[in-house]
Enzyme design. Structure first.
Site, PDB file in Angstrom:
ATOM      1  N   ASN A  55       0.865  -1.177   0.000  1.00  0.00           N
ATOM      2  CA  ASN A  55       0.000   0.000   0.000  1.00  0.00           C
ATOM      3  C   ASN A  55       0.903   1.229   0.000  1.00  0.00           C
ATOM      4  OD1 ASN A  55      -1.797   2.042   0.515  1.00  0.00           O
ATOM      5  ND2 ASN A  55      -2.317   1.362   2.596  1.00  0.00           N
ATOM      6  N   TRP A  56       1.047   1.825  -1.156  1.00  0.00           N
ATOM      7  CA  TRP A  56       1.976   2.958  -1.288  1.00  0.00           C
ATOM      8  C   TRP A  56       1.425   4.240  -0.669  1.00  0.00           C
ATOM      9  CZ3 TRP A  56       4.003   2.686  -7.095  1.00  0.00           C
ATOM     10  CH2 TRP A  56       4.719   1.493  -7.261  1.00  0.00           C
ATOM     11  N   LYS A  57       0.164   4.226  -0.301  1.00  0.00           N
ATOM     12  CA  LYS A  57      -0.490   5.424   0.247  1.00  0.00           C
ATOM     13  C   LYS A  57      -0.271   6.614  -0.706  1.00  0.00           C
ATOM     14  CE  LYS A  57      -0.227   3.291   4.696  1.00  0.00           C
ATOM     15  NZ  LYS A  57      -0.202   3.391   6.153  1.00  0.00           N
ATOM     16  N   HIS A 107      -9.587   0.945   4.530  1.00  0.00           N
ATOM     17  CA  HIS A 107      -8.345   1.123   5.291  1.00  0.00           C
ATOM     18  C   HIS A 107      -8.614   2.053   6.481  1.00  0.00           C
ATOM     19  CE1 HIS A 107      -4.313   2.481   6.307  1.00  0.00           C
ATOM     20  NE2 HIS A 107      -3.885   1.375   5.730  1.00  0.00           N
ATOM     21  N   GLU A 120      -7.066   4.471   7.634  1.00  0.00           N
ATOM     22  CA  GLU A 120      -6.892   5.905   7.338  1.00  0.00           C
ATOM     23  C   GLU A 120      -8.130   6.465   6.644  1.00  0.00           C
ATOM     24  OE1 GLU A 120      -3.061   5.585   5.374  1.00  0.00           O
ATOM     25  OE2 GLU A 120      -2.218   4.962   7.308  1.00  0.00           O
ATOM     26  N   GLU A 174      -5.524  -5.235  10.377  1.00  0.00           N
ATOM     27  CA  GLU A 174      -4.570  -4.151  10.616  1.00  0.00           C
ATOM     28  C   GLU A 174      -4.933  -3.416  11.897  1.00  0.00           C
ATOM     29  OE1 GLU A 174      -2.453  -2.892   6.744  1.00  0.00           O
ATOM     30  OE2 GLU A 174      -4.206  -1.646   7.008  1.00  0.00           O
ATOM     31  N   GLY A 200       2.185   2.163  10.760  1.00  0.00           N
ATOM     32  CA  GLY A 200       3.125   3.269  10.639  1.00  0.00           C
ATOM     33  C   GLY A 200       3.810   3.657  11.934  1.00  0.00           C
ATOM     34  N   SER A 205       3.204  -2.161  10.388  1.00  0.00           N
ATOM     35  CA  SER A 205       4.645  -2.185  10.641  1.00  0.00           C
ATOM     36  C   SER A 205       5.307  -3.507  10.268  1.00  0.00           C
ATOM     37  CB  SER A 205       4.935  -1.805  12.099  1.00  0.00           C
ATOM     38  OG  SER A 205       4.505  -0.470  12.354  1.00  0.00           O
ATOM     39  N   GLY A 214       2.740  -1.138   4.304  1.00  0.00           N
ATOM     40  CA  GLY A 214       2.741   0.279   3.972  1.00  0.00           C
ATOM     41  C   GLY A 214       4.156   0.779   3.735  1.00  0.00           C
ATOM     42  N   GLY A 215       4.748   1.373   4.754  1.00  0.00           N
ATOM     43  CA  GLY A 215       6.061   2.003   4.636  1.00  0.00           C
ATOM     44  C   GLY A 215       7.110   1.143   3.948  1.00  0.00           C
TER      45      GLY A 215
END
Ligand code: PGA
Length: 255
Positions: free
Chosen positions: A10-12, A95, A97, A167, A173, A212, A233-234
């Protein structure tokens, strides 16, 4: 892992240019071997076309980060399943977010999941408790409620292409991943909840852990019987690290 593992990045809201997005996608595609894990890249909507084109014929699949339930009309800023389906095989739905920053609700997630399935897009429905919910001892209740809502408009799960991502919000994150045991417990609960609707179908559904995930901790999650991959993600923004997570999934599934 008896199910085919899925590792989704997930590149956001990254990277900032089409050139960087294409370069990252090509770099990942060059590093993941054919075969076992399904490797999914979820770039920002605006880079979907460029990324999809850049990796055509390669071992990576494409996912959107969000999707409208509706097919067309007065929905400013939204992207419909009809627009996405030629570009994206998957769509992340709900998600945390999106829930927290953009007011997405369980009902909205339910409608989007149903719409994705109806349009041949595999939903990656995200569920997970917030820190205060965990501290209040309501993790199981939240995870069950969000899972039930996500499948609320599906008649059956078998053949739907559904993917669920567990999640925990406090792990996203933060560098503070859940334990392997916590991920397994929540994933088993999700599978049991899916089984209430469709016991056979529930066995097909890849359940991913997200929050994470790194190349260092991924293998521990993948070793759990109900964890079938990761939503990353990151760490998905670095091709080498992301490919190492895919390789960890391949090792577990080949055992
Ligand atoms: P993270 O994000 O890997 O950076 O924690 C996961 C996600 O938001 O899907």
């Amino acid at each position: 892992m008896s199910r085919r593992p899925v590792v989704a990045g997930n590149w956001k809201m990254n990277p900032a240019s089409a050139d960087e997005a294409v370069a990252l996608a090509r770099d990942v595609a060059a590093r993941v071997a054919g075969g076992s894990p399904l490797t999914v890249l979820c770039p920002p909507t605006i880079w979907l076309s460029a990324v999809a084109e850049a990796v055509t014929g390669q071992q990576v699949r494409i996912g959107a980060q969000n999707m409208a339930a509706e097919e067309s009309g007065a929905y400013t800023g939204e992207t419909s399943p009809l627009m996405l389906r030629r570009l994206a095989e998957f769509a992340i739905i709900g998600h945390s977010e999106r829930r927290r920053l953009y007011g997405e609700t369980d009902e909205g997630v339910r409608d989007k999941v149903a719409s994705a399935v109806a349009h041949g897009i595999r939903p990656i429905a995200a569920v997970g408790e917030r820190l205060e919910e965990r501290q209040a001892g309501s993790t199981a209740e939240v995870v069950e409620r969000q899972t039930r809502a996500a499948i609320g408009r599906l008649d059956r799960i078998a053949g739907s292409g559904l993917v669920i991502a567990y999640e925990p919000v406090w792990a996203i994150g933060t560098g503070e991943a859940a334990t392997d045991a916590d991920a397994q417990e929540a994933s088993a609960l999700i599978r049991a909840t899916l089984a209430e609707l469709d016991p056979t179908g529930a066995e097909e559904v890849p359940i991913l852990y997200g929050g994470s995930v790194t190349a260092d901790n991924a293998a521990g999650f993948f070793a759990q019987p109900d964890v079938d991959g990761a939503l990353v993600g990151g760490a998905s923004l670095q091709a080498a690290g992301f490919a190492a997570i895919v390789a960890a999934a391949a090792r577990v599934s080949n055992r």
